[in-house]
Design an enzyme around this catalytic site. Sequence first.
Site, PDB file in Angstrom:
ATOM      1  N   LYS A   1      69.972  17.260  44.684  1.00  0.00           N
ATOM      2  CA  LYS A   1      68.695  16.284  44.400  1.00  0.00           C
ATOM      3  C   LYS A   1      68.196  15.907  45.885  1.00  0.00           C
ATOM      4  O   LYS A   1      66.792  15.696  45.798  1.00  0.00           O
ATOM      5  CB  LYS A   1      69.133  15.189  43.549  1.00  0.00           C
ATOM      6  CG  LYS A   1      68.309  13.836  43.558  1.00  0.00           C
ATOM      7  CD  LYS A   1      68.727  12.775  42.695  1.00  0.00           C
ATOM      8  CE  LYS A   1      69.662  11.743  43.744  1.00  0.00           C
ATOM      9  NZ  LYS A   1      68.722  11.041  44.626  1.00  0.00           N
ATOM     10  N   ASN A   2      69.132  15.421  46.672  1.00  0.00           N
ATOM     11  CA  ASN A   2      68.623  14.793  47.867  1.00  0.00           C
ATOM     12  C   ASN A   2      67.664  15.803  48.827  1.00  0.00           C
ATOM     13  O   ASN A   2      67.209  15.520  49.785  1.00  0.00           O
ATOM     14  CB  ASN A   2      69.572  14.075  48.635  1.00  0.00           C
ATOM     15  CG  ASN A   2      70.164  12.871  47.850  1.00  0.00           C
ATOM     16  OD1 ASN A   2      69.440  12.378  47.090  1.00  0.00           O
ATOM     17  ND2 ASN A   2      71.227  12.088  48.411  1.00  0.00           N
TER      18      ASN A   2
ATOM     19  N   ARG B   1      64.247   6.385  45.392  1.00  0.00           N
ATOM     20  CA  ARG B   1      63.842   5.954  46.844  1.00  0.00           C
ATOM     21  C   ARG B   1      63.217   7.351  47.494  1.00  0.00           C
ATOM     22  O   ARG B   1      62.280   7.149  48.263  1.00  0.00           O
ATOM     23  CB  ARG B   1      65.340   6.054  47.546  1.00  0.00           C
ATOM     24  CG  ARG B   1      65.584   5.806  48.821  1.00  0.00           C
ATOM     25  CD  ARG B   1      65.201   4.623  49.445  1.00  0.00           C
ATOM     26  NE  ARG B   1      65.247   4.283  50.612  1.00  0.00           N
ATOM     27  CZ  ARG B   1      65.016   3.116  51.224  1.00  0.00           C
ATOM     28  NH1 ARG B   1      64.631   1.979  50.528  1.00  0.00           N
ATOM     29  NH2 ARG B   1      65.175   2.880  52.624  1.00  0.00           N
TER      30      ARG B   1
ATOM     31  N   ASP C   1      68.937   3.644  43.939  1.00  0.00           N
ATOM     32  CA  ASP C   1      70.068   3.027  43.337  1.00  0.00           C
ATOM     33  C   ASP C   1      70.360   1.694  44.129  1.00  0.00           C
ATOM     34  O   ASP C   1      70.046   1.342  45.166  1.00  0.00           O
ATOM     35  CB  ASP C   1      71.399   3.946  43.547  1.00  0.00           C
ATOM     36  CG  ASP C   1      71.223   5.226  42.770  1.00  0.00           C
ATOM     37  OD1 ASP C   1      70.983   4.937  41.623  1.00  0.00           O
ATOM     38  OD2 ASP C   1      71.470   6.238  43.232  1.00  0.00           O
TER      39      ASP C   1
ATOM     40  N   ASP D   1      77.782   8.969  49.551  1.00  0.00           N
ATOM     41  CA  ASP D   1      77.767   9.407  48.004  1.00  0.00           C
ATOM     42  C   ASP D   1      78.971   9.870  47.624  1.00  0.00           C
ATOM     43  O   ASP D   1      79.220  10.078  46.386  1.00  0.00           O
ATOM     44  CB  ASP D   1      76.616  10.544  48.189  1.00  0.00           C
ATOM     45  CG  ASP D   1      75.294   9.989  48.413  1.00  0.00           C
ATOM     46  OD1 ASP D   1      75.156   8.692  48.242  1.00  0.00           O
ATOM     47  OD2 ASP D   1      74.227  10.826  48.240  1.00  0.00           O
TER      48      ASP D   1
END
Length: 414
Positions: free
Chosen positions: A18-19, A89, A113, A303
Site C-alpha cells: 500500500k505504502n 495520508r 491513521d 508499522d
Amino acid sequence: MVRRSGPLSGSVNVPGAKNSVLKLMAATLLAEGEYVLTNVPAITDVQKMSETLNALGVTTDWLGPHELHLTNTGNITPEVPFEKFDKMRASLNVLGPLLTHYGSARINWPGGDDFGDRPINLHVEGLQRMGATVDEGLLDIYAHAEQLKGTTIELEIPSVGATENLVTAAVYAKGVTVIDNAAREPEVQDLCNMLVAMGADIEGIGTSRLVVHGVKKGSLRSTRHAVIVDRVQAATYMAAVAVAGGDIMVRGARTEHMEELLNCYARMGVAVTPQRDGVRVTSHERLRAIDFITEPYPGIATDYKPLLVAMLCISRGEGSVTETLFPGRFKYIEEFRRLGASIAIYGNKATVRGVYELIGSEVKVPDIRAGAALVVAGLVASGETTISDIFHIDRGYDDLVGRLSALGADVRRV
Ligand code: UD1
C-alpha cells in the site's frame, strides 16, 4: 470473527505494498501516457487514490485482479475537488507532481491513521526552499511556483512522505536538488526506481542522500512497473504463525527488506528460513519476550509495532516496544487489554508481560496495522474474538481473511 487456531500450514502470496502503490499512482501525474502497475493490492486505499486521480484527469481501469492501467490524458486540473479528496495520508503525495509539472496545486488537508499529531512542515518547508509559495489555509493547501529550482534540503527527520513529495517535485526542478537525511524505506526506493524508468535522473537511491538532476518539464514518459512486495503484510502472516504455531511459506517476501525484524523474530524463537521464492516460517514453542525499538529504515518499522505487541502478549516473560516516530501510536493498547493482555504504557514505551492465553472478546479496530494485529491476537484467544470497524483493515490488507483461512486459521467476515 476469529477463533483460536493453529497450527497453521500451507503457503501465502504476499501482495504489493500500500505504502508504495499509492505514491506510484500519484507519480503518473508527471507525464502524459499509459501506465501499467502490476502486483497492485486489492485494497480500498487504491480505490480512493484512483478517485482522486480521476478527478485530476488520470483515468484508471483494472486489467486483471492485480494489474492497474492508468492513462494520464494530459488534460490535468491541478486542484482536487473537496469531495474527491480522500483524507488518507498518501493523498498528500499528489502535491509534488502537480506543483512541479503544472505550476500550482490545491489539495485539502490530509489525515491518515490517527497516530497523534501528523505535521506536514517538512513537505512545505522543502517545497518553499525550492522556490514555491505555499498557503496553508483553514480548508486547503495551495502551492504555486512557475518553475521549481534545485537546492539542498536537509530533512530534520527522515520522513517517508516528505522525501517522496520532494523527490517527485525535484524531477522537473531547474538544476540539482540534494535531499539530505532522506528516508531510505524500500517503498521510497520503489518510487525512485519508477521515476528513473520514466526518465528522471536520481542518484543515491536507498541512501540518505538523494541527488536529483532536474530534467526538462514534460520530458518524462509513462512506464510499466511492478509494485514492491508489502513487507508489513508479509510480517503479518509471519506473526500469525509465530503466535498460532505451525509451518508456512510466505511467498514473495523480500527478506533483505526485513532483516532487523527477522532477527528479532528469530530471537523470540521463530525459525525464519529464506528460500528461493520467499521465506519459510515455523514456530513450535512458546515465544520468548524481547525488547524492540521502532526506527526509520533499516530499523524496525513503526508499522510492525502492533504485531510485535500481539506477539509479546503471549510470550514468556516481559518485553517492550519503544516508539521513536509517532509517540501517540499506542491507542490500540486498550483493545489488547480487552483480550486480557497485560500492558503498561510509560511515555513512548509499552511494556508487555506475557500471558499464557488471551481471552476472546469484542474489540474495535482503530487503524490498519492495529486491526491486523488484533486479528493475529484473536488466533491465540480462547473462544471467539469479534472485531468491528474492519474497514480500516481493508484499506491496507488484500484479503487478510481469505489468506489466513487458507493457512487453516478460523477467521470469518460476518
Ligand atoms: C509513512 C507511512 C506510514 C508509516 C510511516 C513511517 C504511508 C502512506 N504511510 O507515513 O504507514 O508508519 O511512513 O514509516 O506511506 N514528520 C514531521 N513533519 C512532516 C512529516 C513528518 O514532523 O512534515 C514526522 C512525523 O510526525 C513522524 C515522522 O516524521 O514523527 C515520520 O513520519 P513520516 O515518515 O513522514 O510518515 P508518513 O510518510 O506520514
